[in-house]
Design a protein around this motif. Structure first.
Motif, PDB file in Angstrom:
ATOM      1  N   ALA A  87       0.850  -1.188   0.000  1.00  0.00           N
ATOM      2  CA  ALA A  87       0.000   0.000   0.000  1.00  0.00           C
ATOM      3  C   ALA A  87       0.889   1.242   0.000  1.00  0.00           C
ATOM      4  O   ALA A  87       1.977   1.241   0.567  1.00  0.00           O
ATOM      5  N   MET A  88       0.422   2.275  -0.667  1.00  0.00           N
ATOM      6  CA  MET A  88       1.176   3.521  -0.718  1.00  0.00           C
ATOM      7  C   MET A  88       0.260   4.660  -0.353  1.00  0.00           C
ATOM      8  O   MET A  88      -0.930   4.621  -0.614  1.00  0.00           O
ATOM      9  N   GLY A  89       0.804   5.652   0.265  1.00  0.00           N
ATOM     10  CA  GLY A  89      -0.031   6.782   0.633  1.00  0.00           C
ATOM     11  C   GLY A  89       0.719   7.806   1.437  1.00  0.00           C
ATOM     12  O   GLY A  89       1.896   8.048   1.214  1.00  0.00           O
ATOM     13  N   LEU A  90       0.032   8.376   2.399  1.00  0.00           N
ATOM     14  CA  LEU A  90       0.578   9.489   3.162  1.00  0.00           C
ATOM     15  C   LEU A  90       1.472   9.007   4.294  1.00  0.00           C
ATOM     16  O   LEU A  90       1.122   8.073   5.005  1.00  0.00           O
ATOM     17  N   PRO A  91       2.615   9.662   4.499  1.00  0.00           N
ATOM     18  CA  PRO A  91       3.481   9.283   5.612  1.00  0.00           C
ATOM     19  C   PRO A  91       2.920   9.779   6.928  1.00  0.00           C
ATOM     20  O   PRO A  91       2.220  10.798   6.982  1.00  0.00           O
TER      21      PRO A  91
END
Length: 198
Positions: free
Chosen positions: A170-174
Motif C-alpha cells: 500500500a502507498m499513501g501518506l506518511p
C-alpha cells in the motif's frame, strides 16, 4: 584541490553514493590523520566484504553462506514471497518487524532508458521458485517510481497466468505529513488504498 595520493583518495571517496566533494574531502583528511590500526581495520573490512559476501542461491540477498539467514530460517512462512528490487530493500522491510515470509531480490527494475528489460532481472528465478506450488502469495514491493511501477505491472501480468495471489505494498501518506504538502499521485494512492474502520 590536493595532489597525488590524497587527491586520488578524495576522488575515489567521491564516487561513493551520497558522498559529495566536501564529504569526500573530510573523510580523506580524517583517514590521513587516523591511527594506522583504524585504517588497517577499514581496509580489511572492505577486502573481506569484496571476497566473502555474495548473493544467496535462493533469493539473492547478501550473505557469506550459500543461502542467507532468512532462507535458512525454518520459522519463516514459505507460502509468502516479498519481491524487492535490491538487498537493501529487505533490510528496510525487516526493520518494520511485520513480514514473516521469504524474499526474492530482482536485482533492479525495468528501465528501458538504461537498457534494463525483464530479461536482465531475476524474474526467471522467481518463476522457478513458484513451480512446486508451495507459494500462495507474492507481495510486490518495488519502489514507488516509474521503473518500480513498470516492474510491478509486468510481474502482476506475468504472475496472473500462474494463479498465485499477487498484492502490492500500500502507498499513501506518511505518518506526520500534512495533506497540503502531498502530491496528487500520493493522495490518489492513499484514497485508492483506504481501509474501512471497524
Amino acid at each position: 584541490m590536493y595532489e597525488g595520493a590524497l587527491q586520488s583518495l578524495v576522488d575515489q571517496l567521491g564516487h561513493l553514493p551520497g558522498v559529495g566533494p566536501k564529504s569526500a574531502q573530510r573523510m580523506a583528511l580524517y583517514l590521513l590523520e587516523a591511527e594506522p590500526d583504524e585504517v588497517s581495520m577499514l581496509v580489511e573490512a572492505i577486502n573481506a566484504v569484496r571476497t566473502r559476501v555474495h548473493h544467496c542461491e535462493i533469493c539473492a540477498n547478501l550473505t557469506e553462506e550459500n543461502t542467507c539467514a532468512i532462507c535458512r530460517d525454518i520459522r519463516r512462512d514459505p507460502t509468502m514471497i516479498c519481491v524487492v528490487q535490491e538487498p537493501k530493500d529487505i533490510q528496510a522491510i525487516e526493520a518494520a518487524r511485520v513480514f514473516r515470509g521469504r524474499y526474492h531480490v530482482l536485482g533492479g527494475a525495468i528501465d528501458p532508458m538504461r537498457g534494463i528489460g525483464p530479461e536482465q532481472l531475476r524474474i526467471r528465478e522467481l518463476l522457478t521458485r513458484l513451480q512446486d506450488g508451495q507459494v500462495t502469495e507474492i507481495i510486490l514491493a518495488t519502489n514507488p517510481n516509474i521503473e518500480g511501477e513498470a516492474t510491478a505491472s509486468y510481474l502482476a501480468r506475468t504472475l496472473a497466468t500462474i494463479g498465485v495471489t499477487t498484492s502490492r505494498l500500500a502507498m499513501g501518506l506518511p505518518v506526520g505529513g500534512d495533506l497540503e504538502y502531498a502530491d496528487a499521485v500520493t493522495l490518489g494512492r492513499a484514497l485508492e488504498g483506504r481501509r474501512h474502520i471497524d
